[in-house]
Design an enzyme around this catalytic site. Structure first.
Site, PDB file in Angstrom:
ATOM      1  N   ARG A 111       0.823  -1.214   0.000  1.00 46.34           N
ATOM      2  CA  ARG A 111       0.000   0.000   0.000  1.00 46.34           C
ATOM      3  C   ARG A 111       0.859   1.268   0.000  1.00 46.34           C
ATOM      4  O   ARG A 111       0.473   2.283  -0.571  1.00 46.34           O
ATOM      5  CB  ARG A 111      -0.928  -0.032   1.229  1.00 46.34           C
ATOM      6  N   ILE A 152      -6.686   8.368  -0.610  1.00 47.46           N
ATOM      7  CA  ILE A 152      -6.732   6.908  -0.673  1.00 47.46           C
ATOM      8  C   ILE A 152      -7.608   6.499   0.503  1.00 47.46           C
ATOM      9  O   ILE A 152      -7.464   7.026   1.604  1.00 47.46           O
ATOM     10  CB  ILE A 152      -5.308   6.302  -0.592  1.00 47.46           C
ATOM     11  N   SER A 153      -8.567   5.600   0.282  1.00 46.38           N
ATOM     12  CA  SER A 153      -9.538   5.255   1.322  1.00 46.38           C
ATOM     13  C   SER A 153      -8.878   4.489   2.467  1.00 46.38           C
ATOM     14  O   SER A 153      -7.839   3.856   2.304  1.00 46.38           O
ATOM     15  CB  SER A 153     -10.659   4.400   0.730  1.00 46.38           C
ATOM     16  N   GLN A 154      -9.537   4.544   3.641  1.00 49.27           N
ATOM     17  CA  GLN A 154      -9.117   3.777   4.819  1.00 49.27           C
ATOM     18  C   GLN A 154      -9.088   2.280   4.457  1.00 49.27           C
ATOM     19  O   GLN A 154     -10.010   1.786   3.788  1.00 49.27           O
ATOM     20  CB  GLN A 154     -10.148   4.032   5.925  1.00 49.27           C
TER      21      GLN A 154
END
Ligand code: SAH
Length: 224
Positions: A43, A69-71
């Site tokens: 990530r 960027i999403s959780q």
């Protein structure tokens, strides 16, 4: 499956292991295919270099151009709700960093991910290419219109909040297909799941969530 990457050290692998254990498994998230993909995909390569050490934190994070960027937990929930499989052709709307598109590439046969901001689209494609994910195609454009040239899609996932479900996405859903999208207000939405059976499209409501706005023709525009 992924090409080895020189910037993926043991230190990051340990952070990634903790992310999966503390943020996903500890919350009783149990989709094994999604867990395995998130355990493997680096990530930190999808966030700006200065933020790499924070890439595995339990929150969304800026990626430039006022986007995020999403959780990790939200990504996991979205992917589990989508119900992917090795034969699936998927469309993502809002590729952003390319992180979720890359996970989709590990979970599906082929992925098209549309991004409306050129710098993000270019960067996302570069990371995906470096990881050797040849089945992931980032496309520059307005994803609220879907991507008619490769339709229909077995699965469609929207990673930005829409004021209402964009009709072109329902139209581009294959028979038996599934569409997951955050729909609602500018600052809070519900995860909506649509399923197509022939001409019928059923809709169910899932968890509450917060995504950056979907813009474009069927997204948020001035005055709505
Ligand atoms: N899935 C991403 C996070 C998405 S953030 C990740 O894994 O990093 C939402 C993204 O949707 C932003 O990059 C934003 O530019 C994009 N977006 C918003 N409206 C869009 C539209 N109409 N078409 C394509 N992309 C859109």
């Amino acid at each position: 499956m992924l090409s080895p990457h020189p910037d993926d050290s043991e230190r990051f692998a340990a952070l990634r292991h903790d992310m999966v254990q503390d943020q996903l498994e500890a919350r009783d998230f149990a989709d094994e295919r999604v867990l395995a993909a998130m355990r493997e995909l680096p990530r930190h390569l999808f966030v700006p270099p200065a933020r790499r050490m924070m890439a595995y934190a339990d929150n969304a994070m800026p990626i430039g151009e006022e986007q995020t960027i999403s959780q990790p937990y939200m990504v996991a929930l979205m992917l589990a709700a989508l119900q992917t499989g090795p034969e699936v052709v998927a469309l993502e709307v809002g590729a952003g960093s390319g992180y979720q598109a890359a996970l989709l590439g590990m979970l599906c046969r082929k992925v098209y991910a549309v991004e409306i901001i050129e710098t993000l689209a270019t960067r996302a494609q570069a990371v995906v290419d470096r990881l050797g994910l040849e089945n992931v195609h980032i496309v520059l454009g307005d994803g609220s219109l879907g991507l008619p040239e490769h339709a229909p899609y077995d699965r469609i996932i929207v990673a930005a909040g829409a004021p209402r479900m964009p009709e072109p996405l329902k139209d581009q859903l294959a028979d038996g297909g599934r569409l997951v999208a955050p729909v609602g207000g500018r600052h809070d939405q519900d995860l909506i799941i649509c399923e197509r059976q022939g001409h019928d499209v059923s809709t169910t409501h899932g968890v509450g969530c917060v995504f950056v706005p979907l813009v474009g023709e069927h997204g948020w525009r001035h005055g709505n």
